[in-house]
Design an enzyme around this catalytic site. Structure first.
Site, short mmCIF file in Angstrom:
data_model
loop_
_atom_site.label_atom_id
_atom_site.label_comp_id
_atom_site.label_asym_id
_atom_site.label_seq_id
_atom_site.Cartn_x
_atom_site.Cartn_y
_atom_site.Cartn_z
N GLY A 103 18.50 84.21 -96.76
CA GLY A 103 17.28 84.18 -95.95
C GLY A 103 17.41 83.55 -94.58
N PRO B 158 23.81 84.60 -98.41
CG PRO B 158 25.49 83.91 -96.92
CD PRO B 158 25.05 83.80 -98.36
N GLY B 159 22.83 87.38 -96.43
CA GLY B 159 23.09 88.80 -96.20
C GLY B 159 23.00 89.09 -94.71
CB CYS C 11 8.14 115.52 -88.03
SG CYS C 11 9.35 116.68 -87.42
CE1 TYR D 45 10.27 95.14 -94.52
CE2 TYR D 45 12.15 95.60 -93.12
CZ TYR D 45 11.58 95.51 -94.37
OH TYR D 45 12.35 95.80 -95.46
N1 LLP Z 1 19.30 86.79 -102.32
C1 LLP Z 1 18.24 87.45 -102.81
C2 LLP Z 1 17.85 87.22 -104.19
C3 LLP Z 1 17.51 88.34 -102.00
O1 LLP Z 1 16.45 88.95 -102.50
C4 LLP Z 1 17.92 88.54 -100.66
C5 LLP Z 1 17.21 89.48 -99.80
C6 LLP Z 1 19.06 87.86 -100.20
C7 LLP Z 1 19.71 86.98 -101.06
C8 LLP Z 1 19.59 88.02 -98.81
O2 LLP Z 1 18.67 87.65 -97.84
P1 LLP Z 1 19.11 87.57 -96.30
O3 LLP Z 1 20.11 86.47 -96.17
O4 LLP Z 1 19.69 88.88 -95.95
O5 LLP Z 1 17.85 87.31 -95.58
N2 LLP Z 1 14.91 94.72 -95.86
C9 LLP Z 1 14.42 93.49 -95.28
C10 LLP Z 1 15.07 92.28 -95.89
C11 LLP Z 1 14.83 92.22 -97.38
C12 LLP Z 1 15.55 91.06 -98.01
C13 LLP Z 1 15.53 91.20 -99.49
N3 LLP Z 1 16.23 90.17 -100.19
C14 LLP Z 1 14.66 93.54 -93.77
O6 LLP Z 1 15.17 94.54 -93.28
O7 LLP Z 1 14.30 92.60 -93.06
#
Ligand code: LLP
Length: 432
Positions: A249, A292-293, A362, A335
């Site tokens: 997050g 982290p993603g 479209c 979003y």
């Molecule tokens: N761990 C869990 C359990 C999660 O649900 C998520 C993201 C992450 C880790 C990784 O979060 P990050 O570090 O990437 O913020 N599609 C949306 C984001 C959805 C995130 C869902 N869960 C966007 O494009 O902003």
């Protein structure tokens, strides 16, 4: 000068990423095109695992959240850095398996995993399964018994922390489809249940409070609440849960005015809370996981488009249409996400116009953004949208039967395709 540190302008006035000329990349591979800087992905991973090492003395694992961007090569890069992986579907698990990822470093998530997914996770030997609800625990107990396995599990817990982010990507609050509630006693009951199971072993608790969060306070608050829960379980049930997964997050810079806390500061402050709480509560410091993603992949990526029509509506706005849109980047329509954009072949010029960048689908809502400062863009120019490395390719679709773009990795000026552009035959591949 740009939101991401790996971007620059060369002597031809073209935008570069990781030392590669983006205009040449567009010519070589065609557009739309996702380009990712492998070195920045690696250095983001290292920043996390080095500070994990420093703050938790090696008692932690960074599990890259592969929902942000998953493909074979990305899994190989993460594996080669020695990090773990968070997977949320059989597709993400399969990708990791096929990439030769060490599956004992994989955590399997999901609020509604199917029996097929649970079986597959056991078959390939994932390190742990993050269980979301009691029916899932019961199914897993049964399936593990049938397969003579004893998976390690964690429980996904809603710590009741409201993080300040878009409501669709906020997950730790009470009204959420994810996980067990703390305050109703649901999580505690689940722990009791797990301790009486024969075929699963409870090794951790997990929370994830949301995504694109700039403040450190909600992360500290969540860590505190989770450790109190571990202490309560120890005191009342005599079992000390050995692992704590604090989710992902961490916010990134999409716009100049965004000011996320550096990862290192987050790690340091949360580690201080963990240490303080553990000694106050009389529990051992748990093994810490983070997921982290976005913060690994987003800033490493850009999307290149070719500009088509320019439409000036006097007194209203100027539309710049590109050869992609919501099919390769659905984040604006979902979003209202904001991005920085640059005309790649005019990158040294001032961005002195404000335009709406429109896609080719479209739908009127198919925009990359509104009111975006941009150089004067004309048909044939190459447009770069920045910080698109996370949740763009992974959320792309074939809407309007558009082909998904290729993904190219650049590494110190050299480029290679890691995901091929879909062909027209790919579009009809499953049609019968
Ligand atoms: N761990 C869990 C359990 C999660 O649900 C998520 C993201 C992450 C880790 C990784 O979060 P990050 O570090 O990437 O913020 N599609 C949306 C984001 C959805 C995130 C869902 N869960 C966007 O494009 O902003």
């Amino acid at each position: 000068m740009f939101v991401s540190e790996n971007l620059s302008v060369n002597s031809q006035g073209n935008l570069t990423i990781g030392g590669a000329d983006t205009v040449e990349l567009a010519q070589q591979y065609g557009t739309p095109l996702y380009v990712m800087d492998e070195q920045l992905i690696r250095s983001n991973l290292r920043r996390f695992h080095e500070s994990m090492q420093k703050n938790y003395q090696g008692m932690g694992l960074v599990c890259y959240a592969s929902k942000a961007f998953s493909c074979l090569e990305m899994c190989r890069v993460v594996a080669s850095e020695g990090d773990g992986l968070d997977a949320v579907s059989i597709g993400e698990l399969y990708t990791a398996v096929k990439a030769g990822f060490p599956m004992e470093k994989v955590g399997f998530h999901g609020n509604n995993k199917t029996d097929e997914e649970l079986r597959y996770a056991l078959e390939v030997g994932v390190g742990h399964i993050i269980v979301d609800n009691l029916p899932e625990l019961e199914r897993l107990e049964r399936i593990a018994g049938e397969m003579k396995a004893c998976p390690h599990i964690m429980f996904r817990i809603k710590p009741g922390i409201d993080a300040h982010t878009h409501q669709f990507i906020m997950t730790g609050q009470i009204d959420s489809k994810f996980g067990f509630a703390l305050e109703t006693g649901e999580a505690f009951e689940a722990v009791k249940e797990a301790l009486s199971c024969q075929n699963v072993k409870l090794v951790g608790v997990h929370c994830h409070i949301g995504s694109q969060i700039f403040d450190i306070d909600p992360f500290e608050a969540a860590a505190k609440v989770m450790l109190e829960f571990i202490a309560k379980v120890k005191n009342e049930l005599g079992y000390e849960i050995p692992g704590l997964n604090l989710g992902g997050g961490f916010g990134i810079k999409y716009l100049e005015e965004h000011d996320p806390a550096p990862f290192e500061v987050y790690m340091e402050r949360v580690a201080a809370v963990v240490d303080e709480q553990c000694s106050k509560l009389g529990i051992e410091r748990p093994f810490i996981y983070i997921e982290p993603g976005r913060s690994i992949a987003a800033s490493a990526g850009i999307t290149l488009y070719t500009v088509g029509a320019r439409k000036e509506i006097p007194g209203i706005r100027t539309y710049i249409s590109v050869d992609g849109g919501m099919a390769d980047n659905p984040r604006y329509i979902l979003y209202q996400s904001e991005y920085e954009a640059v005309v790649a072949n005019k990158a040294s010029q001032e961005r002195n116009e404000k335009v709406t960048i429109a896609g080719k689908c479209c739908e009127s809502g198919d925009l990359i953004g509104e009111n975006m400062p941009l150089q004067h863009a004309e048909s044939g120019d190459i447009l770069a949208v920045l910080a698109t490395g996370a949740y763009n390719y992974s959320m792309s679709s074939n809407y309007n039967r558009l082909q998904k773009p290729a993904v190219v990795f650049v590494n110190e000026g050299k480029s290679r395709v890691v995901v091929k552009r879909q062909s027209l035959d790919d579009i009809i591949a499953n049609d019968v």
